[in-house]
Scaffold this motif. Structure first.
Motif, PDB file in Angstrom:
ATOM      1  N   UNK A  10       0.822  -1.218   0.000  1.00  0.00           N
ATOM      2  CA  UNK A  10       0.000   0.000   0.000  1.00  0.00           C
ATOM      3  C   UNK A  10       0.851   1.260   0.000  1.00  0.00           C
ATOM      4  N   UNK A  11       0.262   2.314  -0.543  1.00  0.00           N
ATOM      5  CA  UNK A  11       0.782   3.660  -0.363  1.00  0.00           C
ATOM      6  C   UNK A  11      -0.092   4.303   0.698  1.00  0.00           C
ATOM      7  N   UNK A  12       0.519   4.749   1.781  1.00  0.00           N
ATOM      8  CA  UNK A  12      -0.208   5.401   2.865  1.00  0.00           C
ATOM      9  C   UNK A  12       0.255   6.851   2.941  1.00  0.00           C
ATOM     10  N   UNK A  13      -0.643   7.773   2.624  1.00  0.00           N
ATOM     11  CA  UNK A  13      -0.330   9.198   2.675  1.00  0.00           C
ATOM     12  C   UNK A  13      -0.776   9.771   4.006  1.00  0.00           C
ATOM     13  N   UNK A  29       6.705   2.575  11.819  1.00  0.00           N
ATOM     14  CA  UNK A  29       7.037   1.625  10.758  1.00  0.00           C
ATOM     15  C   UNK A  29       8.525   1.676  10.469  1.00  0.00           C
ATOM     16  N   UNK A  30       9.048   0.674   9.777  1.00  0.00           N
ATOM     17  CA  UNK A  30      10.480   0.685   9.446  1.00  0.00           C
ATOM     18  C   UNK A  30      10.872   1.931   8.655  1.00  0.00           C
ATOM     19  N   UNK A  31      12.077   2.427   8.896  1.00  0.00           N
ATOM     20  CA  UNK A  31      12.572   3.604   8.184  1.00  0.00           C
ATOM     21  C   UNK A  31      12.485   3.421   6.676  1.00  0.00           C
ATOM     22  N   UNK A  32      12.716   2.216   6.211  1.00  0.00           N
ATOM     23  CA  UNK A  32      12.723   1.973   4.766  1.00  0.00           C
ATOM     24  C   UNK A  32      11.353   2.201   4.133  1.00  0.00           C
ATOM     25  N   UNK A  68       9.614   2.069  -4.867  1.00  0.00           N
ATOM     26  CA  UNK A  68       8.900   1.236  -3.900  1.00  0.00           C
ATOM     27  C   UNK A  68       7.589   0.716  -4.480  1.00  0.00           C
ATOM     28  N   UNK A  69       6.850   1.567  -5.181  1.00  0.00           N
ATOM     29  CA  UNK A  69       5.583   1.127  -5.783  1.00  0.00           C
ATOM     30  C   UNK A  69       5.831   0.042  -6.837  1.00  0.00           C
ATOM     31  N   UNK A  74       5.285  -1.556   0.726  1.00  0.00           N
ATOM     32  CA  UNK A  74       4.465  -0.630   1.501  1.00  0.00           C
ATOM     33  C   UNK A  74       5.255   0.652   1.718  1.00  0.00           C
ATOM     34  N   UNK A  75       4.591   1.793   1.504  1.00  0.00           N
ATOM     35  CA  UNK A  75       5.268   3.079   1.545  1.00  0.00           C
ATOM     36  C   UNK A  75       4.424   4.085   2.324  1.00  0.00           C
ATOM     37  N   UNK A  76       5.074   4.811   3.225  1.00  0.00           N
ATOM     38  CA  UNK A  76       4.432   5.850   4.022  1.00  0.00           C
ATOM     39  C   UNK A  76       4.931   7.199   3.501  1.00  0.00           C
ATOM     40  N   UNK A  77       4.025   8.014   2.977  1.00  0.00           N
ATOM     41  CA  UNK A  77       4.382   9.348   2.490  1.00  0.00           C
ATOM     42  C   UNK A  77       4.231  10.338   3.641  1.00  0.00           C
ATOM     43  N   UNK A  78       5.353  10.659   4.285  1.00  0.00           N
ATOM     44  CA  UNK A  78       5.384  11.526   5.465  1.00  0.00           C
ATOM     45  C   UNK A  78       5.727  12.951   5.040  1.00  0.00           C
TER      46      UNK A  78
END
Length: 162
Positions: A10-13, A29-32, A68-69, A74-78
């Motif tokens: 998932x992409x989590x914004x 979540x993990x730094x990566x 990542x996509x 899984x990616x967190x857009x911070x």
């Protein structure tokens, strides 16, 4: 707050003004997993405060997001992600790669955001924080944009999905 159970790939914004708690939340979540304009500004200029490094930071964020996509990670857009064009770009990448698109809306009262911002190492000017807070989308707006799942940070309960 406990981490959300995000779907694989998932992409989590994270969506909210400076000082609302996005980075603290993302640290679960993990730094990566995390892509962050602040981190890339710091990497480019030795400080998150150097807004002249934002253009480069956006480019780096885009490269990592794409990588990542493409790999189904899984990616967190911070980042603040309060502006529609920013969210639209993230959503377009998730759609292109056919990844779940999750939004976490930081529905934090302005007074709380201002107090938290004032206590940070990198204080954002109050007028900027207020402007970002005014730009906050609603849950309905996020669903209309195409985010399949929207969580409110205050309750961590999933709103209805369409």
């Amino acid at each position: 707050m406990s981490p959300l159970d995000l779907p694989a790939g998932a992409l989590c914004a994270l969506i909210g003004p400076p000082g609302c708690g996005k980075t603290t939340f993302a640290a679960q979540w993990p730094d990566s997993w995390r892509i962050s304009l602040d981190a890339y500004r710091k990497a480019a200029s030795d400080t998150e405060k150097d807004l002249t490094a934002t253009t480069v930071a956006v480019q780096v964020q885009g490269l990592f997001l794409e990588a990542r996509m493409a790999r189904g990670r899984t990616t967190i857009a911070d980042s603040t992600n309060v502006a529609l064009p920013d969210r639209a770009g993230l959503l377009a990448r998730a759609r292109y790669w056919q990844r779940p698109a999750v939004a976490v809306l930081f529905d934090v009262p302005l007074a709380t955001v201002e107090a938290q911002n004032a206590a940070r190492d990198r204080v954002v000017p109050v007028h900027v924080v207020r402007d970002f807070h005014r730009q906050m989308p609603t849950v309905d707006q996020l669903h209309t944009e195409g985010w399949t799942t929207v969580h409110l940070a205050s309750a961590l309960t999933t709103s209805s999905t369409r």
